[in-house]
Design an enzyme around this catalytic site. Sequence first.
Site, mmCIF file in Angstrom:
data_model
loop_
_atom_site.group_PDB
_atom_site.id
_atom_site.type_symbol
_atom_site.label_atom_id
_atom_site.label_comp_id
_atom_site.label_asym_id
_atom_site.label_seq_id
_atom_site.Cartn_x
_atom_site.Cartn_y
_atom_site.Cartn_z
ATOM 1 N N GLN A 1 0.825 -1.224 0.000
ATOM 2 C CA GLN A 1 0.000 0.000 0.000
ATOM 3 C C GLN A 1 0.850 1.261 0.000
ATOM 4 O OE1 GLN A 1 -3.653 0.876 2.261
ATOM 5 N NE2 GLN A 1 -2.905 -0.743 3.578
ATOM 6 N N ASP B 1 14.282 -10.403 -1.581
ATOM 7 C CA ASP B 1 13.426 -11.126 -0.640
ATOM 8 C C ASP B 1 14.002 -10.976 0.763
ATOM 9 O OD1 ASP B 1 12.063 -12.995 0.912
ATOM 10 O OD2 ASP B 1 11.807 -14.369 -0.768
ATOM 11 N N ALA C 1 7.151 -5.857 4.894
ATOM 12 C CA ALA C 1 6.916 -6.427 6.222
ATOM 13 C C ALA C 1 5.959 -7.594 6.110
ATOM 14 C CB ALA C 1 6.316 -5.366 7.153
ATOM 15 N N THR D 1 2.683 -8.491 7.202
ATOM 16 C CA THR D 1 1.613 -7.614 7.709
ATOM 17 C C THR D 1 0.295 -8.353 7.994
ATOM 18 O OG1 THR D 1 1.027 -7.048 5.423
ATOM 19 C CG2 THR D 1 2.518 -5.549 6.567
ATOM 20 N N THR E 1 4.655 0.397 13.700
ATOM 21 C CA THR E 1 3.201 0.366 13.890
ATOM 22 C C THR E 1 2.758 0.726 15.310
ATOM 23 O OG1 THR E 1 1.334 -1.183 13.950
ATOM 24 C CG2 THR E 1 3.479 -2.133 14.290
ATOM 25 N N ASP E 2 1.528 1.207 15.404
ATOM 26 C CA ASP E 2 0.872 1.421 16.702
ATOM 27 C C ASP E 2 0.708 0.105 17.464
ATOM 28 O OD1 ASP E 2 -0.902 1.046 14.365
ATOM 29 O OD2 ASP E 2 -2.434 0.758 15.897
ATOM 30 N N TYR F 1 2.266 -10.130 15.698
ATOM 31 C CA TYR F 1 2.675 -9.107 14.723
ATOM 32 C C TYR F 1 3.297 -7.917 15.459
ATOM 33 C CZ TYR F 1 2.058 -5.086 11.581
ATOM 34 O OH TYR F 1 2.254 -3.930 10.848
ATOM 35 N N LYS G 1 7.180 -6.571 15.179
ATOM 36 C CA LYS G 1 7.531 -5.214 14.739
ATOM 37 C C LYS G 1 8.327 -4.490 15.834
ATOM 38 C CE LYS G 1 6.290 -3.282 11.430
ATOM 39 N NZ LYS G 1 6.933 -3.109 10.103
ATOM 40 N N TRP H 1 -3.299 2.212 10.982
ATOM 41 C CA TRP H 1 -4.537 2.093 10.199
ATOM 42 C C TRP H 1 -4.362 2.679 8.782
ATOM 43 C CZ3 TRP H 1 -9.235 3.465 13.894
ATOM 44 C CH2 TRP H 1 -9.109 2.717 15.063
HETATM 45 N N1 LIG Z 1 -1.328 -1.462 6.771
HETATM 46 C C1 LIG Z 1 -1.440 -0.897 7.959
HETATM 47 O O1 LIG Z 1 -2.522 -0.624 8.454
HETATM 48 C C2 LIG Z 1 -0.185 -0.553 8.728
HETATM 49 C C3 LIG Z 1 -0.317 0.064 9.985
HETATM 50 C C4 LIG Z 1 0.838 0.391 10.698
HETATM 51 C C5 LIG Z 1 2.072 0.113 10.173
HETATM 52 N N2 LIG Z 1 2.178 -0.500 8.970
HETATM 53 C C6 LIG Z 1 3.519 -0.791 8.447
HETATM 54 O O2 LIG Z 1 3.698 -0.031 7.268
HETATM 55 C C7 LIG Z 1 4.590 -0.722 6.394
HETATM 56 C C8 LIG Z 1 3.970 -0.810 5.017
HETATM 57 O O3 LIG Z 1 2.741 -1.499 5.144
HETATM 58 P P1 LIG Z 1 1.747 -1.720 3.921
HETATM 59 O O4 LIG Z 1 0.384 -1.485 4.415
HETATM 60 O O5 LIG Z 1 2.236 -0.999 2.720
HETATM 61 O O6 LIG Z 1 1.942 -3.297 3.725
HETATM 62 P P2 LIG Z 1 1.379 -4.260 2.591
HETATM 63 O O7 LIG Z 1 0.437 -3.550 1.684
HETATM 64 O O8 LIG Z 1 0.949 -5.500 3.272
HETATM 65 O O9 LIG Z 1 2.708 -4.564 1.744
HETATM 66 C C9 LIG Z 1 3.764 -5.264 2.317
HETATM 67 C C10 LIG Z 1 4.864 -5.364 1.288
HETATM 68 O O10 LIG Z 1 5.919 -6.136 1.878
HETATM 69 C C11 LIG Z 1 6.338 -7.069 0.904
HETATM 70 N N3 LIG Z 1 6.918 -8.250 1.524
HETATM 71 C C12 LIG Z 1 6.374 -9.081 2.427
HETATM 72 N N4 LIG Z 1 7.215 -10.085 2.702
HETATM 73 C C13 LIG Z 1 8.329 -9.869 1.957
HETATM 74 C C14 LIG Z 1 9.555 -10.558 1.799
HETATM 75 N N5 LIG Z 1 9.819 -11.691 2.446
HETATM 76 N N6 LIG Z 1 10.470 -10.037 0.951
HETATM 77 C C15 LIG Z 1 10.225 -8.907 0.245
HETATM 78 N N7 LIG Z 1 9.079 -8.223 0.360
HETATM 79 C C16 LIG Z 1 8.143 -8.704 1.195
HETATM 80 C C17 LIG Z 1 5.091 -7.428 0.117
HETATM 81 O O11 LIG Z 1 5.485 -8.018 -1.100
HETATM 82 P P3 LIG Z 1 4.440 -8.591 -2.155
HETATM 83 O O12 LIG Z 1 3.997 -7.389 -2.952
HETATM 84 O O13 LIG Z 1 5.253 -9.551 -2.949
HETATM 85 O O14 LIG Z 1 3.336 -9.244 -1.375
HETATM 86 C C18 LIG Z 1 4.434 -6.047 -0.012
HETATM 87 O O15 LIG Z 1 4.963 -5.369 -1.134
HETATM 88 C C19 LIG Z 1 4.885 -2.062 7.067
HETATM 89 O O16 LIG Z 1 6.091 -1.965 7.773
HETATM 90 C C20 LIG Z 1 3.739 -2.226 8.053
HETATM 91 O O17 LIG Z 1 4.132 -3.031 9.155
HETATM 92 C C21 LIG Z 1 1.076 -0.835 8.220
#
Ligand SMILES: NC(=O)c1ccc[n+]([C@@H]2O[C@H](COP(=O)([O-])OP(=O)(O)OC[C@H]3O[C@@H](n4cnc5c(N)ncnc54)[C@H](OP(=O)(O)O)[C@@H]3O)[C@@H](O)[C@H]2O)c1
Length: 296
Positions: free
Chosen positions: A12, A37, A61, A63, A102-103, A126, A130, A151
């Site tokens: 995202q 990877d 991450a 996630t 993350t929160d 999770y 983190k 979020w």
């Molecule tokens: N989403 C939320 O609500 C939220 C809230 C707080 C913090 N965060 C943090 O914000 C950051 C970005 O989150 P997001 O929402 O953008 O996450 P997301 O949409 O779930 O995307 C995660 C990305 O990580 C990649 N990934 C996962 N495992 C991997 C691996 N082994 N090697 C290489 N790439 C890998 C995925 O690759 P693929 O494209 O191949 O699947 C995807 O591109 C993360 O650190 C998350 O913990 C997210």
Amino acid sequence: MTRILVTGGEGQVGQALQRCDGPHGFEFLFPTRDHFDLSHAEQMMSYVNEHTIDGVINLAAYTAVDKAEDEPDEAFRINRDAVSHLAELTANRDIPLLHVSTDYVFSGELDRAYREDDATGPVSVYGASKEAGEHAVRLHNPNHAIIRTSWVVSPFRNNFIKTMLRLASERDQLNIVSDQFGAPTSAKDLADVLLLIMQRLLDDDNAARGTFHFSNDGVASWADIAELVMQHSGSLGGPHAQIHRIATSNYPTRAIRPKNSRLDTTKFATHFGYRPRPWQTAVRDIVGDLLQGDRP
Ligand SMILES: NC(=O)c1ccc[n+]([C@@H]2O[C@H](COP(=O)([O-])OP(=O)(O)OC[C@H]3O[C@@H](n4cnc5c(N)ncnc54)[C@H](OP(=O)(O)O)[C@@H]3O)[C@@H](O)[C@H]2O)c1
């Protein structure tokens, strides 16, 4: 040209970053999982050795919050061990690492918004993974910033707004949790902020390093967000459903979520001179984008 490696570019936040068109002057490398990877330390090292890189933004991450309860080893392998490798790799090259957290590192028991120096206490695998990733960054690369956010919503991948619009196209009434509080974060706003911070880390040796909180401004429950999504979608001729407010106890999930996910963004606003916009504006923009068909 300053070259920035971004992991998780298809996620995202990554997709929002790929669309940032401001005058940042960065050239980005967005390797997919096939080429970078996080579970392959040697591949990560080879990639970094083969490219000239001035900084790293780590968005990749594990996630899947609920699934992590059943796959703790995998969650820790990506969110702690791989982050540890990345922190060492960047430290060895004397380049900054900007890492997103993350929160969910907090328990949610506090009765005010969480500040950066409040004690962590994750209540899920999770969150614990983190939290461990944050420790690894602090341990291995002093030239870092950790951005905790909450979020995340966007027109991309899976997120709460997209789920609400999909469900509203299938049902008239939705039961949504109203006793967890936080603030949505627009992936686009977060992407802008990440560029601002990376610029500062690269340009200013005296710029503040460390941990910062960023989300959109204000407080909401999931039901509050759902109601705004429905209201705005309805006004634009999109799907609309009635929202029924329910307690978390009536919506059991595999992983426990913090009741209070509010992040205090004062430190970030003070250091970077950037005040987040209200969550309502961000949510309306995303609903508008989705209804106009801007959904990759
Ligand atoms: N989403 C939320 O609500 C939220 C809230 C707080 C913090 N965060 C943090 O914000 C950051 C970005 O989150 P997001 O929402 O953008 O996450 P997301 O949409 O779930 O995307 C995660 C990305 O990580 C990649 N990934 C996962 N495992 C991997 C691996 N082994 N090697 C290489 N790439 C890998 C995925 O690759 P693929 O494209 O191949 O699947 C995807 O591109 C993360 O650190 C998350 O913990 C997210």
